[in-house]
Design an enzyme around this catalytic site. Sequence first.
Site, PDB file in Angstrom:
ATOM      1  N   ASP A  36      -0.824   1.289  -4.654  1.00  0.00           N
ATOM      2  CA  ASP A  36      -1.726   0.160  -5.216  1.00  0.00           C
ATOM      3  C   ASP A  36      -3.010   0.621  -5.451  1.00  0.00           C
ATOM      4  OD1 ASP A  36      -2.441   0.635  -2.519  1.00  0.00           O
ATOM      5  OD2 ASP A  36      -3.280  -1.310  -2.370  1.00  0.00           O
TER       6      ASP A  36
ATOM      7  N   ASP B  87      -5.641   2.206  -4.009  1.00  0.00           N
ATOM      8  CA  ASP B  87      -6.801   2.276  -3.298  1.00  0.00           C
ATOM      9  C   ASP B  87      -7.216   3.544  -2.347  1.00  0.00           C
ATOM     10  OD1 ASP B  87      -5.059   1.902  -1.383  1.00  0.00           O
ATOM     11  OD2 ASP B  87      -5.807  -0.412  -0.624  1.00  0.00           O
TER      12      ASP B  87
ATOM     13  N   SER C  90       0.839  -1.297  -0.087  1.00  0.00           N
ATOM     14  CA  SER C  90       0.086  -0.113   0.043  1.00  0.00           C
ATOM     15  C   SER C  90       0.770   1.408  -0.069  1.00  0.00           C
ATOM     16  CB  SER C  90      -0.923  -0.024   1.339  1.00  0.00           C
ATOM     17  OG  SER C  90      -1.744   1.012   1.066  1.00  0.00           O
TER      18      SER C  90
END
Length: 571
Positions: free
Chosen positions: A302, A304, A143
């Site tokens: 990533d 998100d 992340s």
Amino acid sequence: MTENELYTLWCQNASDDADLQTELNNIKDDSEAINDRFYRDLEFGTGGLRGVIGAGTNRMNIYTVRRATQGFADYLNQEYDSPSVAVSYDSRIKSDVFAKAAAEVLAANGIKVHIYTELMPTPMLSFAVRQLGCQGGIMVTASHNPAKYNGYKVYGDDGCQITLRGAEIILEKINSLDMFTGAKKASFDEKLADGTISYIGQDVIDAYYEKVLAEGINADLCADSGLKVVYTPLNGTGNKPVREILSRIGISDVTIVEEQEMPDGKFTTCPYPNPEIREALELGLKKCEEVKPDLLLATDPDCDRVGIAVPDADGGYVLFSGNEVGAMLLEYICEQSIAKGIMPEKPVAVKTIVTTDIIYSIAKEYGVEVLDVLTGFKFIGEQIGLLEEKGEENRYIFGFEESYGYLSGGYVRDKDAVNASMLICEMAAYYRTKGITLLEARENMYKKYGVFYHTLHSFTFEGESGMIKMNDIMSSLRSNPPAEIAGLKVVTFEDYKTSIAKDIATGAETELTLPKSNVLAFYLENGNKAIVRPSGTEPKIKTYFTAKAPTHEEAEVIEARIAEDFTKVLK
């Protein structure tokens, strides 16, 4: 085995990655470095694995990935007939290597593997699991962690990160496996040739785009709005999908931060690629000085999470918090869905317990039910699934967490920065057509509902001694909770590990219905709050402070007092 015995074993057996042998040789006389790499196994939980890349049981490397994947494969073959798994990865160092290694282990266990041809965002992995009817998923990412980290997220057949039950079974199976001989391996190319491994096609990617686009409310306004955007993918996976979606809704004036456009696992220009912090956005803000956009967008590696900055009254740019963006998006979705007659009956919004309480005021205004869940977007995804089981998935309108994660549809079960980037741009374009800036829209929200000021403070505790200190701090707070913080009385104390909420004035105790978790919450006078929990993915204790007041200035003063007083017990 002792740490030194494990070190010797790795020197003799870790031959599949030359980088590991170099590292092991370099630390041969460094007892502290050896201990840090071998004093424990990298912990596997509902968040999968996450750690520093390198040699040892307490590191992310091809052997810890293979072992974890074998445990996952054993779990899948136990639970399902002929299971299949979707695999994706981000731009981090060795992400593609770890994804390929995972695919080889799965294929060797007779499990069908669907893998993307190139790096793709986490939400597109969650989507592929459901779209392809898979029983599991693997996303190789750490992340927003610094470049030295990588990680390995495991997903269930619902597209959510693995459940506690699943994680416990997988961990038990992992622990029974030898690090070097326990995992089966197959040739990636051979399994690609015989069809056990296959690449995910453009049809799945296009289906994902269509689902994202379907979440738009005023997308038709974007093309003629004149909205100007600067975008940085922070050298991650968002570059192609975010730009594709913005192009499809008509946002054409998009300037990319060139230094952060292409994948780069070293994150040379932003060592901590987290859109929550200003340092990661410095190049984007510099580009804003040149381009003068209406909006800066930044997605993490990533893709998100998404952070934003907007012009302020002084000609600079101000960053919005995840709580502010989430609250503004919820109000925008509610207001415009009602105006267009598309608001479902009994609408539901979902937030985590550390996310802003302004949501209750907004939800009350528009007749929305709010569900509180534990920290972690998988719990928001779980609520979508529960609605789906009852045939009520259309009731879900929005979910978010304070750490810059948002989702407006049930087509994936994880936070989605592609979806959120589209909605943020659409919201900005809509307000622009009304002559309102995002800064003005935020102030209008606070005038209507009051100011809720939130901060997150993280305290790092590295190594074995750090883990011990973190546990001691949480135990002390749990057994001896403060009666007041910064002169504000503690009204209610909640312990999510014991599932007990205590009214301090009366001593009455009630049961908390959420799953057990190592989280402590202190509800203070006048709507103020402090929450503390250890991070599930980093060696940190995180504290979340809420200050409520009529103005920003008053709220900031209250928060500073709470933070100063509470921080004393964490040092």
